[in-house]
Design a protein around this motif. Structure first.
Motif, PDB file in Angstrom:
ATOM      1  N   MET A 146      25.261  39.390  43.788  1.00 59.25           N
ATOM      2  CA  MET A 146      26.684  39.223  43.589  1.00 59.25           C
ATOM      3  C   MET A 146      27.209  40.441  42.824  1.00 59.25           C
ATOM      4  N   SER A 147      28.319  40.980  43.290  1.00 60.78           N
ATOM      5  CA  SER A 147      28.887  42.158  42.639  1.00 60.78           C
ATOM      6  C   SER A 147      29.533  41.771  41.312  1.00 60.78           C
ATOM      7  N   LEU A 148      29.772  42.763  40.483  1.00 61.31           N
ATOM      8  CA  LEU A 148      30.413  42.535  39.194  1.00 61.31           C
ATOM      9  C   LEU A 148      31.790  41.910  39.376  1.00 61.31           C
ATOM     10  N   VAL A 149      32.558  42.422  40.314  1.00 64.26           N
ATOM     11  CA  VAL A 149      33.908  41.903  40.532  1.00 64.26           C
ATOM     12  C   VAL A 149      33.853  40.451  41.005  1.00 64.26           C
ATOM     13  N   SER A 150      32.936  40.125  41.908  1.00 65.30           N
ATOM     14  CA  SER A 150      32.789  38.738  42.359  1.00 65.30           C
ATOM     15  C   SER A 150      32.434  37.829  41.183  1.00 65.30           C
ATOM     16  N   ALA A 151      31.519  38.276  40.352  1.00 60.70           N
ATOM     17  CA  ALA A 151      31.125  37.481  39.181  1.00 60.70           C
ATOM     18  C   ALA A 151      32.306  37.276  38.243  1.00 60.70           C
ATOM     19  N   LEU A 152      33.093  38.304  38.035  1.00 61.54           N
ATOM     20  CA  LEU A 152      34.268  38.172  37.168  1.00 61.54           C
ATOM     21  C   LEU A 152      35.296  37.206  37.761  1.00 61.54           C
ATOM     22  N   ILE A 153      35.482  37.274  39.077  1.00 62.47           N
ATOM     23  CA  ILE A 153      36.445  36.374  39.726  1.00 62.47           C
ATOM     24  C   ILE A 153      36.047  34.924  39.485  1.00 62.47           C
ATOM     25  N   TYR A 154      34.757  34.618  39.579  1.00 65.21           N
ATOM     26  CA  TYR A 154      34.309  33.246  39.334  1.00 65.21           C
ATOM     27  C   TYR A 154      34.488  32.829  37.873  1.00 65.21           C
ATOM     28  N   ARG A 155      34.476  33.781  36.952  1.00 67.53           N
ATOM     29  CA  ARG A 155      34.589  33.457  35.525  1.00 67.53           C
ATOM     30  C   ARG A 155      36.033  33.479  35.012  1.00 67.53           C
ATOM     31  N   ARG A 156      36.998  33.769  35.878  1.00 67.06           N
ATOM     32  CA  ARG A 156      38.382  33.899  35.439  1.00 67.06           C
ATOM     33  C   ARG A 156      38.972  32.594  34.946  1.00 67.06           C
ATOM     34  N   GLY A 211      36.955  45.648  45.156  1.00 63.88           N
ATOM     35  CA  GLY A 211      38.187  44.919  45.456  1.00 63.88           C
ATOM     36  C   GLY A 211      39.441  45.654  45.056  1.00 63.88           C
ATOM     37  N   PHE A 212      39.327  46.947  44.794  1.00 65.48           N
ATOM     38  CA  PHE A 212      40.453  47.717  44.280  1.00 65.48           C
ATOM     39  C   PHE A 212      41.727  47.450  45.078  1.00 65.48           C
ATOM     40  N   GLY A 213      42.784  47.056  44.399  1.00 64.26           N
ATOM     41  CA  GLY A 213      44.078  46.827  45.030  1.00 64.26           C
ATOM     42  C   GLY A 213      44.235  45.457  45.676  1.00 64.26           C
ATOM     43  N   THR A 214      43.314  44.538  45.414  1.00 62.39           N
ATOM     44  CA  THR A 214      43.379  43.208  46.018  1.00 62.39           C
ATOM     45  C   THR A 214      44.288  42.290  45.195  1.00 62.39           C
ATOM     46  N   VAL A 215      45.206  41.610  45.897  1.00 61.00           N
ATOM     47  CA  VAL A 215      46.150  40.699  45.252  1.00 61.00           C
ATOM     48  C   VAL A 215      46.128  39.375  46.014  1.00 61.00           C
ATOM     49  N   VAL A 216      45.962  38.266  45.292  1.00 56.83           N
ATOM     50  CA  VAL A 216      45.891  36.943  45.906  1.00 56.83           C
ATOM     51  C   VAL A 216      46.951  36.052  45.279  1.00 56.83           C
ATOM     52  N   HIS A 217      47.746  35.388  46.122  1.00 58.73           N
ATOM     53  CA  HIS A 217      48.782  34.463  45.659  1.00 58.73           C
ATOM     54  C   HIS A 217      48.123  33.232  45.038  1.00 58.73           C
ATOM     55  N   PRO A 218      48.721  32.656  43.985  1.00 54.27           N
ATOM     56  CA  PRO A 218      48.118  31.481  43.340  1.00 54.27           C
ATOM     57  C   PRO A 218      47.953  30.273  44.265  1.00 54.27           C
ATOM     58  N   PHE A 219      48.777  30.150  45.299  1.00 56.85           N
ATOM     59  CA  PHE A 219      48.680  29.013  46.221  1.00 56.85           C
ATOM     60  C   PHE A 219      47.745  29.357  47.377  1.00 56.85           C
ATOM     61  N   THR A 220      46.523  29.758  47.036  1.00 55.24           N
ATOM     62  CA  THR A 220      45.543  30.176  48.032  1.00 55.24           C
ATOM     63  C   THR A 220      44.245  29.415  47.819  1.00 55.24           C
ATOM     64  N   THR A 221      43.624  29.028  48.926  1.00 49.66           N
ATOM     65  CA  THR A 221      42.294  28.436  48.909  1.00 49.66           C
ATOM     66  C   THR A 221      41.382  29.327  49.739  1.00 49.66           C
ATOM     67  N   VAL A 263      40.050  42.554  32.565  1.00 50.48           N
ATOM     68  CA  VAL A 263      39.034  43.441  33.140  1.00 50.48           C
ATOM     69  C   VAL A 263      39.257  43.573  34.644  1.00 50.48           C
ATOM     70  N   LEU A 264      39.562  42.463  35.318  1.00 51.01           N
ATOM     71  CA  LEU A 264      39.867  42.525  36.749  1.00 51.01           C
ATOM     72  C   LEU A 264      41.079  43.422  37.001  1.00 51.01           C
ATOM     73  N   ALA A 265      42.067  43.360  36.126  1.00 48.16           N
ATOM     74  CA  ALA A 265      43.257  44.206  36.278  1.00 48.16           C
ATOM     75  C   ALA A 265      42.886  45.687  36.202  1.00 48.16           C
ATOM     76  N   LEU A 266      41.891  46.029  35.412  1.00 46.99           N
ATOM     77  CA  LEU A 266      41.429  47.417  35.343  1.00 46.99           C
ATOM     78  C   LEU A 266      40.853  47.870  36.689  1.00 46.99           C
ATOM     79  N   TYR A 267      40.301  46.941  37.441  1.00 47.10           N
ATOM     80  CA  TYR A 267      39.808  47.227  38.790  1.00 47.10           C
ATOM     81  C   TYR A 267      40.930  47.129  39.827  1.00 47.10           C
ATOM     82  N   GLY A 268      42.122  46.746  39.396  1.00 39.58           N
ATOM     83  CA  GLY A 268      43.230  46.605  40.326  1.00 39.58           C
ATOM     84  C   GLY A 268      43.161  45.324  41.130  1.00 39.58           C
ATOM     85  N   VAL A 269      42.529  44.293  40.574  1.00 38.64           N
ATOM     86  CA  VAL A 269      42.334  43.016  41.259  1.00 38.64           C
ATOM     87  C   VAL A 269      43.143  41.934  40.549  1.00 38.64           C
TER      88      VAL A 269
END
Length: 153
Positions: free
Chosen positions: A1-11, A47-57, A23-29
């Motif tokens: 698992m990549s660092l960014v993926s791990a951070l996304i799960y811990r958000r 994931g640089f530049g990735t943006v996800v709307h809150p109403f997403t599954t 930290v994710l914002a520093l990666y542009g995520v």
């Protein structure tokens, strides 16, 4: 698992969630805590530049490349007045670099195993195992599920 993926799960962590978001914002995520994510998320190129709307599954085993946007088609309208309800990314979907998924109204669903090509702009739901590309995105093919590919080889 990549660092960014791990951070996304811990958000969503109560203790370090805010720090993880920064930290994710520093990666542009930008992946808000409200986003539901299944197991096996793969994020390439940090994931640089990735943006996800809150109403997403996001389902299980989804692959996201850099520059992907999952959002509303009417950002100028207040959220309460928007016709968008939700974006659903089913299991095994691949969102290639720069792909945009823009929901106009209701629920936009990307079917299981679908591939959305680089820089494609999708504004409609897809079926399972389809390949979409272009601006606006259109179906250009059908993916052969691995179970069938192994049987024919």
């Amino acid at each position: 698992m990549s660092l960014v993926s791990a951070l996304i799960y811990r958000r969503r962590s109560a203790l370090v969630g805010r720090l993880v978001q920064e930290v994710l914002a520093l990666y542009g995520v930008e992946v808000p805590a409200a986003v539901e994510i299944g197991p096996g998320l793969k994020v390439f190129h940090r994931g640089f530049g990735t943006v996800v709307h809150p109403f997403t599954t996001i389902g299980a085993n989804v692959t996201i490349y850099n520059g992907v946007t999952l959002g509303r088609a009417d950002p100028w309208v207040p959220q309460e007045a928007s016709a968008m309800e939700r974006i659903v990314i089913e299991d095994g979907v691949c969102l290639c670099a720069g792909a945009k998924v823009v929901c106009k109204q209701g629920v936009l669903t990307i079917g299981r195993g679908t591939v959305l090509g680089a820089n494609a702009v999708l504004t409609t739901s897809t079926g399972p195992d389809e390949i979409w590309a272009g601006v606006p995105a259109r179906r250009i093919g059908h993916r052969i599920p691995l179970s069938e590919a192994g049987a024919t080889a």
